[in-house]
Structure formats: structure tokens, C-alpha cells
Motif scaffolding. Structure first.
Motif, PDB file in Angstrom:
ATOM      1  N   CYS A  95       0.840  -1.193   0.000  1.00 13.02           N
ATOM      2  CA  CYS A  95       0.000   0.000   0.000  1.00 13.02           C
ATOM      3  C   CYS A  95       0.874   1.241   0.000  1.00 13.02           C
ATOM      4  O   CYS A  95       1.672   1.442   0.926  1.00 13.02           O
ATOM      5  N   THR A  96       0.725   2.082  -1.016  1.00 18.87           N
ATOM      6  CA  THR A  96       1.615   3.234  -1.165  1.00 18.87           C
ATOM      7  C   THR A  96       1.192   4.447  -0.338  1.00 18.87           C
ATOM      8  O   THR A  96       1.788   5.513  -0.456  1.00 18.87           O
ATOM      9  N   ASP A  97       0.160   4.291   0.505  1.00 18.18           N
ATOM     10  CA  ASP A  97      -0.196   5.351   1.458  1.00 18.18           C
ATOM     11  C   ASP A  97       0.719   5.264   2.684  1.00 18.18           C
ATOM     12  O   ASP A  97       1.283   4.205   2.971  1.00 18.18           O
ATOM     13  N   ILE A  98       0.826   6.366   3.432  1.00 18.75           N
ATOM     14  CA  ILE A  98       1.644   6.335   4.637  1.00 18.75           C
ATOM     15  C   ILE A  98       0.998   5.392   5.655  1.00 18.75           C
ATOM     16  O   ILE A  98      -0.225   5.200   5.651  1.00 18.75           O
ATOM     17  N   PRO A  99       1.775   4.765   6.528  1.00 17.87           N
ATOM     18  CA  PRO A  99       1.243   3.749   7.450  1.00 17.87           C
ATOM     19  C   PRO A  99       0.041   4.212   8.264  1.00 17.87           C
ATOM     20  O   PRO A  99      -0.918   3.458   8.435  1.00 17.87           O
ATOM     21  N   GLU A 100       0.088   5.432   8.784  1.00 16.15           N
ATOM     22  CA  GLU A 100      -1.007   5.914   9.639  1.00 16.15           C
ATOM     23  C   GLU A 100      -2.332   5.935   8.881  1.00 16.15           C
ATOM     24  O   GLU A 100      -3.376   5.513   9.403  1.00 16.15           O
ATOM     25  N   VAL A 101      -2.294   6.383   7.634  1.00 15.60           N
ATOM     26  CA  VAL A 101      -3.508   6.458   6.813  1.00 15.60           C
ATOM     27  C   VAL A 101      -4.013   5.059   6.478  1.00 15.60           C
ATOM     28  O   VAL A 101      -5.201   4.759   6.619  1.00 15.60           O
ATOM     29  N   GLY A 125       3.653   2.834   2.968  1.00 15.32           N
ATOM     30  CA  GLY A 125       4.556   3.976   2.886  1.00 15.32           C
ATOM     31  C   GLY A 125       4.739   4.491   1.477  1.00 15.32           C
ATOM     32  O   GLY A 125       4.686   3.723   0.512  1.00 15.32           O
ATOM     33  N   ASP A 126       4.986   5.821   1.372  1.00  9.33           N
ATOM     34  CA  ASP A 126       5.164   6.390   0.042  1.00  9.33           C
ATOM     35  C   ASP A 126       6.484   5.952  -0.593  1.00  9.33           C
ATOM     36  O   ASP A 126       6.668   6.099  -1.802  1.00  9.33           O
TER      37      ASP A 126
END
Length: 253
Positions: A95-101, A125-126
Motif C-alpha cells: 500500500c503506497t499510502d503512509i502507514p497511519e492512513v 509507505g510512500d
């Protein structure tokens, strides 16, 4: 046409996001993406290692929380993962979104990702944009199939005959993780090396099985036990060599 547009967009992205991305070599079908053997961040820390998955057929699934289709496919691929795992296949969430999101989204929507250690089978992570580029993947959702030797076997949409393509890669490469007879033969060879006090070769074989098998499998547990035995026997062997050294240096050597 769509692929041409995506390629052009990717090229523009590479030019606009700095040297770090631009230096990433785009992966070629049939070859290993060498940039990913040990991919390090700007601090020099290893964030991703393709070598970690050698011995298995691996499906890297690139997705984003903002793409409804890619979220929907998580459920479909989870079912397929359970069916393909005994054949030596593992799915990896990218998943290329940041971990928190990403983690907040998954929790709120009660969505399951692929089973296993999140540091091994579920990445966030991005920085994954660089990893995705190195695989030659350009969109979400998209899957990249990598064979047991780290070669990119295929990449494309998860709805494009993915199971059929996996069966083809399995048939062509015979992953160790899906071949109990081959694993048992390796254990016999490791035992033989143990009897001959060739601990280095015994450890190498056990580690190969350990890395290629699922953490909850009997083969994985057995490989770990062999590795522990090798470490114990190796210590005894070194002690024996030190004792001999006092009497016969040539024999100790």
C-alpha cells in the motif's frame, strides 16, 4: 494506448520527483529487478529485500486506500492467497499510502490484508513508489508476479486471469515451498552433512528451506530446528578444535 499514456506520465513523474526516483531502473519481464535485492532508504537502512522471498512464487499487490477498486480486490485476493499458498505462492500487500492512513483505513473498514508478519507480508509507505517503479508497475490496482529466482514473471491488473498466470509460473518454475518431496530430500542431505560435521553446508540447506516456507508450516519449524542443531553442534566442534590445538596444531587446522 492506456499503457502508452501511463508510461508518459511515469516519465514525467520521474523527472519531477528528484534523482532518487530517477535512478531506479524499471524492471523487465523475465529479469530480476536488481535494485530491489536490498532496497535502502535515504538513511541507508534496508526497507525491502526481494531476496527474502526466493524459493516461492510471490504476488506483490500494489494498492491505495483512495482507489475503491484496489480496496475491493483485497478481499478477492485474500481468498486466492489461501488457495494458492500450498502450491508455494505468497501474496504481499504493498500500500503506497503512509502507514497511519493505511492502518486507520483498514481498521475502520474492517478489511483484512494478507496473513503473516506485517513487516514481511504487508508494507505501507510512500517509499513504495520507488519499489513499484523498480518492478515496472505503474497503476493501482496492479499485481507483479515474481518467480522463485526473483525474476519478474508478469505484471498487470489482478482481474486479468491472475490464477491462471500463477499456475503457469508454478508449472514452469516448481517453487520449493510447494514441493514437499524436494524439501524432504534437502533435509536428508542436511542430516548427512551433519553426520559428516560439514556444518556450513547443513546450515545453508536448512536456511534455504526456512526462507522458502511459510512460518506456520511443519517444514519451516523443522528447518529452524536443524539450524539450531547446527549452531549447537558447530559450537561443540569449535570447542573440540580448540582442545586439539593444544596437542596437535596441524590436526586442529
Amino acid at each position: 494506448m492506456r499503457r502508452t499514456i501511463l508510461t508518459a506520465l511515469l516519465a514525467m513523474t520521474l523527472l519531477s520527483t528528484g534523482a532518487a526516483i530517477a535512478q531506479v531502473e524499471i524492471g523487465t519481464i523475465g529479469k530480476p529487478p536488481k535494485d530491489l535485492y536490498y532496497w535502502r532508504d535515504e538513511k541507508g537502512e534496508i526497507r525491502f529485500s526481494l531476496k527474502r522471498f526466493q524459493g516461492r512464487v510471490v504476488v506483490f499487490y500494489f494498492w491505495r486506500t483512495s482507489r475503491a477498486e484496489s480496496v475491493d480486490y483485497l478481499k478477492t485476493l485474500n481468498v486466492l492467497e489461501k488457495r494458492m499458498r500450498p502450491k508455494g505462492v505468497r501474496f504481499i500487500s504493498m500500500c503506497t499510502d503512509i502507514p497511519e492512513v493505511a492502518e486507520k483505513f483498514l481498521q475502520e473498514k474492517s478489511i483484512e490484508v494478507f496473513p503473516g508478519d506485517k513487516d514481511v507480508y504487508n508494507y505501507y509507505g510512500d517509499f513504495l513508489r520507488y519499489v513499484q517503479t523498480a518492478f515496472g508497475s505503474m497503476s493501482h490496482p496492479e499485481c507483479v508476479i515474481v518467480d522463485p529466482y526473483s525474476n519478474i514473471a508478469w505484471r498487470g491488473h489482478p482481474g486479468d486471469r491472475l490464477e491462471e498466470r500463477l499456475d503457469q509460473v508454478i508449472e514452469a518454475t516448481k517453487p520449493l515451498a510447494g514441493d514437499p518431496k524436494a524439501i524432504e530430500a534437502l533435509f536428508r542431505k542436511a542430516d548427512k552433512f551433519m553426520d559428516e560435521k560439514d556444518y556450513g553446508k547443513a546450515y545453508t540447506i536448512a536456511r534455504r528451506v526456512f526462507m522458502a516456507t511459510n512460518e506456520d508450516s511443519q517444514e519451516n519449524t523443522k528447518a529452524r530446528n536443524v539450524m539450531e542443531r547446527v549452531e549447537e553442534k558447530g559450537g561443540d566442534w569449535l570447542k573440540e578444535a580448540r582442545d586439539i590445538k593444544e596437542k596437535d596444531k596441524e590436526k586442529a587446522a
